[in-house]
Write a protein that holds these residues in place. Structure first.
Motif, mmCIF file in Angstrom:
data_model
loop_
_atom_site.group_PDB
_atom_site.id
_atom_site.type_symbol
_atom_site.label_atom_id
_atom_site.label_comp_id
_atom_site.label_asym_id
_atom_site.label_seq_id
_atom_site.Cartn_x
_atom_site.Cartn_y
_atom_site.Cartn_z
ATOM 1 N N ARG A 164 42.915 45.163 52.931
ATOM 2 C CA ARG A 164 44.237 45.066 52.372
ATOM 3 C C ARG A 164 44.005 44.417 51.035
ATOM 4 O O ARG A 164 43.480 43.294 50.981
ATOM 5 C CB ARG A 164 45.016 44.276 53.049
ATOM 6 C CG ARG A 164 45.661 44.702 54.337
ATOM 7 C CD ARG A 164 46.363 43.580 55.319
ATOM 8 N NE ARG A 164 47.285 43.011 54.122
ATOM 9 C CZ ARG A 164 47.936 41.907 54.553
ATOM 10 N NH1 ARG A 164 47.712 41.330 55.864
ATOM 11 N NH2 ARG A 164 48.951 41.238 53.805
ATOM 12 N N ALA A 165 43.855 45.331 49.818
ATOM 13 C CA ALA A 165 43.478 44.651 48.509
ATOM 14 C C ALA A 165 44.324 43.357 48.122
ATOM 15 O O ALA A 165 43.558 42.784 47.302
ATOM 16 C CB ALA A 165 43.581 46.000 47.552
ATOM 17 N N ALA A 166 45.485 43.477 48.425
ATOM 18 C CA ALA A 166 46.308 42.406 47.963
ATOM 19 C C ALA A 166 45.965 41.220 48.369
ATOM 20 O O ALA A 166 45.729 39.858 47.661
ATOM 21 C CB ALA A 166 47.706 42.774 48.529
ATOM 22 N N LEU A 167 45.697 41.077 49.807
ATOM 23 C CA LEU A 167 44.987 39.850 50.130
ATOM 24 C C LEU A 167 43.497 39.319 49.478
ATOM 25 O O LEU A 167 43.506 38.266 49.232
ATOM 26 C CB LEU A 167 44.557 39.867 51.731
ATOM 27 C CG LEU A 167 44.005 38.709 52.439
ATOM 28 C CD1 LEU A 167 45.063 37.486 52.372
ATOM 29 C CD2 LEU A 167 43.966 39.153 53.816
ATOM 30 N N THR A 168 42.730 40.354 49.297
ATOM 31 C CA THR A 168 41.515 40.010 48.435
ATOM 32 C C THR A 168 41.755 39.433 46.942
ATOM 33 O O THR A 168 41.270 38.514 46.764
ATOM 34 C CB THR A 168 40.521 41.270 48.388
ATOM 35 O OG1 THR A 168 40.558 41.822 49.692
ATOM 36 C CG2 THR A 168 39.558 40.804 47.545
ATOM 37 N N ALA A 169 43.060 40.099 46.472
ATOM 38 C CA ALA A 169 43.299 39.680 45.167
ATOM 39 C C ALA A 169 43.902 38.320 45.138
ATOM 40 O O ALA A 169 43.658 37.388 44.342
ATOM 41 C CB ALA A 169 44.262 40.557 44.524
ATOM 42 N N ASP A 170 44.679 37.953 46.280
ATOM 43 C CA ASP A 170 45.280 36.514 46.191
ATOM 44 C C ASP A 170 44.120 35.456 46.771
ATOM 45 O O ASP A 170 44.225 34.481 46.128
ATOM 46 C CB ASP A 170 46.149 36.575 47.541
ATOM 47 C CG ASP A 170 47.469 37.415 47.088
ATOM 48 O OD1 ASP A 170 47.675 37.704 46.282
ATOM 49 O OD2 ASP A 170 48.095 37.707 47.998
#
Length: 228
Positions: A164-170
């Protein structure tokens, strides 16, 4: 006054990299083993790096992995030197190994300052694995503070990162706000890592062309860039 660790240990042949994290279950041993083997495989046409691993964790997980490696590959074909130490002996052993090897990877125990402190003090760099959750990041502050007290630079490595890229970005944003330095490369949440460790190997040896192996190579190169 000790050496300036921000520019590396000038009077020794090798670099000491200590893998530390006060929070348990962060993947320290898996990271240490993969960095160690990854360094031996990054020849790029030059002589391979000579690498030693030092287990100062009383649980002995790195030693168990190395024994499995000896059974799998043969004692003369592990590609690594293995030692154990405890307490203040870890600093002495790590520095002794650094005189004969290009890199020394040290695996430390969680939840104890007493056993981890000498290994952190001896290090040129502390690598702190952190899973991409707020709770793990909060717990990481203790390890970073310990490294700062020993005047040893420390960097985070995101470990077991889900797709999940969004979690990594967060998490990347949260790390930036925390002021903690991190390596750009990370390791994904892949069963291949645990499977290879069970064989006494790493993903670069069990599936050299796989995504996990590519992640390890990128991480090793990022580590080398950080060490200069």
């Amino acid at each position: 006054m000790g050496p300036d660790k921000t520019i590396g240990r000038q009077d020794m042949a090798g670099r000491i990299v200590t893998v530390a994290q006060q929070k348990g279950g962060s993947g320290k041993t898996t990271l240490a083993a993969h960095l160690a083997v990854g360094l031996t495989r990054l020849a790029d046409g030059a002589p391979a790096f000579r690498v030693a691993i030092l287990d100062v964790d009383p649980q002995g997980s790195l030693g168990t992995w190395f024994e499995a490696r000896e059974r799998s590959l043969g004692e003369a074909a592990t590609g690594l030197e293995f030692r154990t130490a405890s307490g203040w002996g870890a600093r002495r052993e790590a520095r002794a190994l650094a005189r004969d090897f290009d890199f020394v990877l040290v695996d430390t125990p969680p939840k104890t300052d007493v056993d981890a402190k000498p290994a952190i003090d001896a290090a040129d760099l502390v690598v702190v694995p952190v899973q991409p959750t707020p709770v793990d990041l909060w717990a990481t502050g203790q390890t970073i503070q310990m490294a700062r007290r020993e005047s040893t630079p420390a960097v985070l490595v995101l470990n077991r990162v889900p797709p999940r890229a969004a979690l990594t970005a967060d998490m990347a944003e949260a790390i930036e706000k925390s002021g903690f330095e991190r390596l750009a490369a990370h390791l994904g949440n892949r069963t291949a890592f645990a499977a290879s460790m069970g064989e006494g190997r790493t993903v670069q040896e069990t599936d050299a062309r796989g995504k996990a192996a590519a992640e390890v190579e990128a991480l090793v190169r990022a580590l080398l860039d950080r060490l200069g």
